[in-house]
Design an enzyme around this catalytic site. Structure first.
Site, short mmCIF file in Angstrom:
data_model
loop_
_atom_site.label_atom_id
_atom_site.label_comp_id
_atom_site.label_asym_id
_atom_site.label_seq_id
_atom_site.Cartn_x
_atom_site.Cartn_y
_atom_site.Cartn_z
N LYS A 1 0.94 -1.24 0.09
CA LYS A 1 -0.06 -0.03 0.09
C LYS A 1 0.79 1.40 0.04
CE LYS A 1 -2.11 -1.13 3.69
NZ LYS A 1 -1.48 -2.53 4.11
N ARG B 1 -9.94 0.91 8.59
CA ARG B 1 -9.25 -0.41 8.92
C ARG B 1 -10.48 -1.03 9.94
NH1 ARG B 1 -3.40 0.40 8.66
NH2 ARG B 1 -2.53 -1.51 9.23
N ARG C 1 11.90 -5.67 4.70
CA ARG C 1 11.47 -4.25 4.22
C ARG C 1 12.47 -3.59 5.35
NH1 ARG C 1 5.89 -1.78 5.50
NH2 ARG C 1 5.96 -2.87 7.36
N ARG D 1 11.30 -1.88 10.85
CA ARG D 1 10.37 -1.36 11.86
C ARG D 1 10.13 -2.55 12.95
NH1 ARG D 1 5.20 0.35 8.25
NH2 ARG D 1 4.13 -0.85 9.91
N ARG E 1 -0.51 -9.07 13.13
CA ARG E 1 -1.05 -8.26 12.42
C ARG E 1 -2.04 -8.59 11.11
NH1 ARG E 1 4.27 -5.27 10.70
NH2 ARG E 1 2.99 -4.03 9.10
P1 AP5 Z 1 4.80 -1.50 1.62
O1 AP5 Z 1 4.48 -0.75 0.73
O2 AP5 Z 1 5.44 -1.07 2.83
O3 AP5 Z 1 3.54 -2.46 2.21
P2 AP5 Z 1 2.27 -1.80 3.15
O4 AP5 Z 1 1.05 -2.71 2.50
O5 AP5 Z 1 2.29 -0.39 3.32
O6 AP5 Z 1 2.66 -2.50 4.35
P3 AP5 Z 1 2.42 -1.89 6.03
O7 AP5 Z 1 3.13 -2.99 6.80
O8 AP5 Z 1 3.13 -0.44 6.11
O9 AP5 Z 1 0.99 -1.98 6.05
P4 AP5 Z 1 0.24 -1.84 7.52
O10 AP5 Z 1 -0.89 -1.55 6.95
O11 AP5 Z 1 0.38 -2.98 8.28
O12 AP5 Z 1 0.97 -0.95 8.32
P5 AP5 Z 1 0.62 0.76 8.86
O13 AP5 Z 1 2.19 1.43 8.81
O14 AP5 Z 1 -0.49 1.11 7.97
O15 AP5 Z 1 5.44 -3.04 1.05
C1 AP5 Z 1 6.04 -3.98 2.20
C2 AP5 Z 1 7.41 -4.54 1.43
O16 AP5 Z 1 7.16 -5.22 0.36
C3 AP5 Z 1 8.49 -3.53 1.13
O17 AP5 Z 1 9.68 -3.86 1.58
C4 AP5 Z 1 8.38 -3.20 -0.16
O18 AP5 Z 1 9.52 -2.78 -0.93
C5 AP5 Z 1 8.02 -4.59 -0.85
N1 AP5 Z 1 7.12 -4.62 -1.82
C6 AP5 Z 1 5.79 -3.75 -2.22
N2 AP5 Z 1 5.36 -4.09 -3.30
C7 AP5 Z 1 5.99 -5.16 -3.59
C8 AP5 Z 1 5.95 -6.21 -4.91
N3 AP5 Z 1 5.01 -6.21 -5.84
N4 AP5 Z 1 6.73 -7.17 -5.10
C9 AP5 Z 1 7.68 -7.30 -4.14
N5 AP5 Z 1 7.94 -6.51 -3.08
C10 AP5 Z 1 7.13 -5.64 -2.89
O19 AP5 Z 1 0.12 0.39 10.25
C11 AP5 Z 1 1.29 0.19 11.22
C12 AP5 Z 1 0.18 0.01 12.67
O20 AP5 Z 1 -0.26 1.39 12.81
C13 AP5 Z 1 -0.90 -0.89 12.77
O21 AP5 Z 1 -0.42 -2.16 13.11
C14 AP5 Z 1 -1.70 -0.33 13.99
O22 AP5 Z 1 -1.10 -0.67 15.09
C15 AP5 Z 1 -1.71 1.22 13.41
N6 AP5 Z 1 -2.53 1.83 12.67
C16 AP5 Z 1 -2.44 2.05 11.24
N7 AP5 Z 1 -3.57 2.52 10.89
C17 AP5 Z 1 -4.36 2.27 11.64
C18 AP5 Z 1 -6.01 2.36 11.69
N8 AP5 Z 1 -6.63 2.83 10.54
N9 AP5 Z 1 -6.51 2.05 12.58
C19 AP5 Z 1 -5.96 1.61 13.96
N10 AP5 Z 1 -4.66 1.43 14.02
C20 AP5 Z 1 -4.03 1.69 12.85
#
Ligand code: AP5
Length: 220
Positions: free
Chosen positions: A15, A90, A129, A162, A173
């Site tokens: 994402k 979410r 990552r 991270r 997660r």
């Molecule tokens: P990346 O692009 O970083 O993936 P992502 O989907 O953004 O993953 P996140 O871990 O950031 O998502 P998340 O939703 O768990 O975390 P968030 O920060 O929102 O890609 C991942 C890896 O794969 C990278 O190394 C990239 O290079 C590689 N890659 C990408 N595409 C690829 C492809 N096509 N092929 C190969 N490799 C590829 O949330 C973190 C925490 O914050 C949550 O756990 C929660 O505690 C809190 N939080 C955030 N939002 C909320 C909410 N709305 N409500 C409540 N708590 C929340």
């Protein structure tokens, strides 16, 4: 009328990687709830300290706090043309709150691309990552390596892994996603807003598919 896109997908689906490109291409603000929590943590705000406890456990930050944070973010001037939401909503309560927020801004959710990736691939992605300390640019040791190990190509800052990318937290997660976020897939499918994209393709192919979907709704 502003355009609002909700990027849906499990942790590690890509994402953040895709949102950075699509938002720039479409002239939309990129709103990542995870990035906002991490920025607050870096600045040691009360919000950041509170969110850290949930993030480190791989759980969701409570709805009321998250909804208030996004409401404030959406009201800023850079969102006047719309926004690409990455990681929000979410939960069903967040989705409902978003509908209400956007109605007051004279808009609605226009499209919900779902980046689909199976769980075993997610674990490998998050394990490899590397994230940039200054601005959150994202790399992967194997699939998207930086030119120089440990250094961000874009701003030269240090890359780190991270805390919540530890295997046990990743597992939690993914479970939390299945239980609390996956119900949104049906919610948006019923509203005829869902557009599923195969996230196992190379990064550029996923970008192409997403851009095609997003361009098709621009101006509607
Ligand atoms: P990346 O692009 O970083 O993936 P992502 O989907 O953004 O993953 P996140 O871990 O950031 O998502 P998340 O939703 O768990 O975390 P968030 O920060 O929102 O890609 C991942 C890896 O794969 C990278 O190394 C990239 O290079 C590689 N890659 C990408 N595409 C690829 C492809 N096509 N092929 C190969 N490799 C590829 O949330 C973190 C925490 O914050 C949550 O756990 C929660 O505690 C809190 N939080 C955030 N939002 C909320 C909410 N709305 N409500 C409540 N708590 C929340």
């Amino acid at each position: 009328m502003p355009t609002y896109i909700v990027l849906l997908g499990p942790p590690g689906a890509g994402k953040g990687t895709q949102a950075a490109v699509i938002s720039e291409e479409m002239g939309l603000a990129h709103i990542s709830s995870g990035d906002i929590f991490r920025e607050n943590l870096k600045a040691q705000t009360e919000l950041g300290k509170m969110a850290q406890e949930y993030m480190n456990r791989g759980e969701l930050v409570p709805d009321d706090v998250t909804i208030a944070m996004i409401r404030e973010r959406l009201s800023r001037p850079d969102c006047v043309a719309g926004a690409l939401l990455d990681g929000f909503p979410r939960t069903p309560a967040q989705a409902k709150a978003l509908d209400e927020m956007l109605a007051t801004l004279g808009g609605k959710v226009n499209l919900v691309p779902l980046i689909s990736v199976p769980a075993e691939v997610l674990v490998e992605r998050l394990g490899g990552r590397w994230t940039c300390r200054a601005q959150g640019h994202v790399y992967h040791a194997k699939y998207n390596p930086p030119k120089q190990a440990g250094v961000c190509d874009i701003d030269g800052s240090e890359l780190y892994q991270r805390e919540d990318d530890q295997p046990a937290t990743v597992e939690r997660r993914i479970r939390v996603y299945s239980e609390q976020t996956a119900p949104l897939i049906e919610y948006y499918r019923d509203l005829d807003l869902l557009c599923e994209v195969d996230g196992t393709q190379p990064i550029e192919k996923v970008t192409e598919a997403l851009l095609q979907a997003v361009r098709s709704i621009a101006g509607k």
